[in-house]
Design a protein around this motif. Structure first.
Motif, mmCIF file in Angstrom:
data_model
loop_
_atom_site.group_PDB
_atom_site.id
_atom_site.type_symbol
_atom_site.label_atom_id
_atom_site.label_comp_id
_atom_site.label_asym_id
_atom_site.label_seq_id
_atom_site.Cartn_x
_atom_site.Cartn_y
_atom_site.Cartn_z
ATOM 1 N N SER A 45 -38.731 4.380 -46.170
ATOM 2 C CA SER A 45 -40.075 4.535 -45.581
ATOM 3 C C SER A 45 -40.117 4.133 -44.108
ATOM 4 N N GLY A 46 -39.278 3.183 -43.695
ATOM 5 C CA GLY A 46 -39.282 2.757 -42.293
ATOM 6 C C GLY A 46 -38.862 3.876 -41.349
ATOM 7 N N LEU A 47 -38.003 4.776 -41.826
ATOM 8 C CA LEU A 47 -37.606 5.919 -40.999
ATOM 9 C C LEU A 47 -38.747 6.924 -40.910
ATOM 10 N N GLN A 48 -39.409 7.172 -42.041
ATOM 11 C CA GLN A 48 -40.578 8.072 -42.030
ATOM 12 C C GLN A 48 -41.645 7.523 -41.080
ATOM 13 N N LYS A 49 -41.846 6.183 -41.141
ATOM 14 C CA LYS A 49 -42.840 5.546 -40.265
ATOM 15 C C LYS A 49 -42.468 5.760 -38.796
ATOM 16 N N PHE A 50 -41.185 5.647 -38.502
ATOM 17 C CA PHE A 50 -40.743 5.879 -37.126
ATOM 18 C C PHE A 50 -41.170 7.266 -36.648
ATOM 19 N N TRP A 51 -40.907 8.300 -37.482
ATOM 20 C CA TRP A 51 -41.242 9.665 -37.052
ATOM 21 C C TRP A 51 -42.743 9.838 -36.880
ATOM 22 N N GLU A 52 -43.520 9.083 -37.663
ATOM 23 C CA GLU A 52 -44.980 9.193 -37.525
ATOM 24 C C GLU A 52 -45.480 8.570 -36.226
ATOM 25 N N GLN A 53 -44.599 7.913 -35.498
ATOM 26 C CA GLN A 53 -44.985 7.325 -34.210
ATOM 27 C C GLN A 53 -44.425 8.123 -33.031
ATOM 28 N N THR A 54 -43.981 9.362 -33.305
ATOM 29 C CA THR A 54 -43.319 10.123 -32.236
ATOM 30 C C THR A 54 -44.144 11.317 -31.734
ATOM 31 N N SER A 55 -45.454 11.276 -31.951
ATOM 32 C CA SER A 55 -46.290 12.421 -31.528
ATOM 33 C C SER A 55 -46.159 12.700 -30.026
ATOM 34 N N ARG A 56 -46.050 11.626 -29.224
ATOM 35 C CA ARG A 56 -45.957 11.788 -27.771
ATOM 36 C C ARG A 56 -44.704 12.604 -27.414
ATOM 37 N N ASP A 57 -43.589 12.269 -28.062
ATOM 38 C CA ASP A 57 -42.334 13.007 -27.799
ATOM 39 C C ASP A 57 -42.409 14.427 -28.343
ATOM 40 N N TRP A 58 -43.069 14.586 -29.484
ATOM 41 C CA TRP A 58 -43.257 15.924 -30.078
ATOM 42 C C TRP A 58 -44.063 16.805 -29.121
ATOM 43 N N LEU A 59 -45.153 16.244 -28.544
ATOM 44 C CA LEU A 59 -45.974 17.021 -27.608
ATOM 45 C C LEU A 59 -45.181 17.422 -26.364
ATOM 46 N N LYS A 60 -44.300 16.535 -25.934
ATOM 47 C CA LYS A 60 -43.479 16.811 -24.734
ATOM 48 C C LYS A 60 -42.293 17.712 -25.052
ATOM 49 N N GLY A 61 -41.993 17.899 -26.330
ATOM 50 C CA GLY A 61 -40.811 18.692 -26.701
ATOM 51 C C GLY A 61 -39.518 17.970 -26.387
ATOM 52 N N ALA A 62 -39.526 16.642 -26.534
ATOM 53 C CA ALA A 62 -38.366 15.835 -26.132
ATOM 54 C C ALA A 62 -37.086 16.201 -26.883
ATOM 55 N N LEU A 63 -37.211 16.736 -28.098
ATOM 56 C CA LEU A 63 -36.012 17.014 -28.900
ATOM 57 C C LEU A 63 -35.755 18.513 -29.109
ATOM 58 N N VAL A 64 -36.578 19.347 -28.498
ATOM 59 C CA VAL A 64 -36.463 20.795 -28.726
ATOM 60 C C VAL A 64 -35.077 21.315 -28.327
ATOM 61 N N ASP A 65 -34.480 22.114 -29.234
ATOM 62 C CA ASP A 65 -33.181 22.776 -29.018
ATOM 63 C C ASP A 65 -31.991 21.810 -28.977
ATOM 64 N N LYS A 66 -32.208 20.568 -29.381
ATOM 65 C CA LYS A 66 -31.086 19.624 -29.442
ATOM 66 C C LYS A 66 -30.509 19.635 -30.863
ATOM 67 N N PRO A 67 -29.177 19.594 -31.012
ATOM 68 C CA PRO A 67 -28.592 19.625 -32.356
ATOM 69 C C PRO A 67 -28.858 18.344 -33.138
ATOM 70 N N ALA A 68 -28.934 18.509 -34.463
ATOM 71 C CA ALA A 68 -29.255 17.381 -35.346
ATOM 72 C C ALA A 68 -28.508 17.534 -36.665
ATOM 73 N N ALA A 69 -28.399 16.428 -37.408
ATOM 74 C CA ALA A 69 -27.812 16.447 -38.751
ATOM 75 C C ALA A 69 -28.283 15.194 -39.477
ATOM 76 N N VAL A 70 -27.970 15.133 -40.787
ATOM 77 C CA VAL A 70 -28.466 14.028 -41.611
ATOM 78 C C VAL A 70 -27.370 13.496 -42.540
ATOM 79 N N PHE A 71 -27.555 12.249 -43.014
ATOM 80 C CA PHE A 71 -26.602 11.661 -43.964
ATOM 81 C C PHE A 71 -27.297 10.647 -44.857
ATOM 82 N N THR A 72 -26.687 10.423 -46.039
ATOM 83 C CA THR A 72 -27.296 9.478 -46.988
ATOM 84 C C THR A 72 -26.251 8.809 -47.861
#
Ligand code: FMN
Length: 190
Positions: A79-106
């Protein structure tokens, strides 16, 4: 933006298994000449925040790619990771991560305990941010050979009796995922 090509490895780990995946991914990133930036979210006394810094607001705009990892928590991310993303609206509006590569692990305790749902769920906020989500292709022989973690949706570890220690295949696949994302980031920046 600084000249280094930085790949953020954003993860949470309570007991160290997800942290071992993060470290293998960081090795893969380093192989390419890009810089792995191991970051976590606020937590108390857990393996991740005992060792690595909490992610800073400026890190997102400054990175060339991002790889996110979490222990499987009832088939979902911590949940702490989900909470982090819920605090990133400012970066989302700016497109801070647009077109950057990503991946996930567990990491999970059992083989069929929800790894794939966790990996896919973690991809969702990254896609909302406009990232280019990457997996592990079946051209990686270890994906056919593994009898524990490792998935086309991302790197993974199954604890079983092994505890936090990754086996050979899990470690190789995690390293390859880090290398793959970093190589894509370097190409996109060229
Ligand atoms: C609240 C909670 C929920 C969990 N849910 C699952 C689960 O759905 N499936 C599973 O296999 N393991 C589950 N686990 C076990 C962890 O995913 C597993 O121990 C993981 O490897 C821990 O990673 P870490 O060492 O990085 O903290 C859960 C653990 C906790 C504390």
């Amino acid at each position: 933006m600084s000249s280094a090509v930085r790949i953020i490895i954003l993860y949470y780990s309570r007991n160290g298994a997800t942290q071992q995946l993060a470290d293998a991914i960081a090795n893969g990133v380093s192989k390419t000449g890009a810089e792995p930036l191991l970051r976590t979210v606020a937590c108390e006394g857990d393996a991740a925040c005992q060792r690595d810094l909490v992610i800073d607001a400026d890190d997102l705009a400054d990175c060339a790619g991002l790889i996110m990892g979490s222990p499987t928590r009832f088939g979902h991310m911590y949940s702490g990771l989900q909470k982090f993303w819920e605090q990133t609206s400012r970066d989302w509006l700016k497109g801070a991560l647009v077109d950057k590569p990503a991946a996930v692990f567990t990491s999970s305790s059992s083989m069929h305990g929800g790894q794939e749902s966790t990996l896919l769920a973690m991809g969702v906020p990254l896609l909302h941010h406009g990232m280019v989500l990457m997996g592990i292709p079946y051209t990686a022989p270890e994906l056919q050979q593994t009898d524990a973690g490792g998935s086309p949706y991302g790197a993974s570890h199954v604890e079983h009796a092994a505890g936090a220690n990754l086996n050979h295949y899990e470690s190789k696949l995690a390293e390859q995922l880090g290398e793959r994302v970093a190589r894509a980031a370097l190409k996109l920046q060229a």
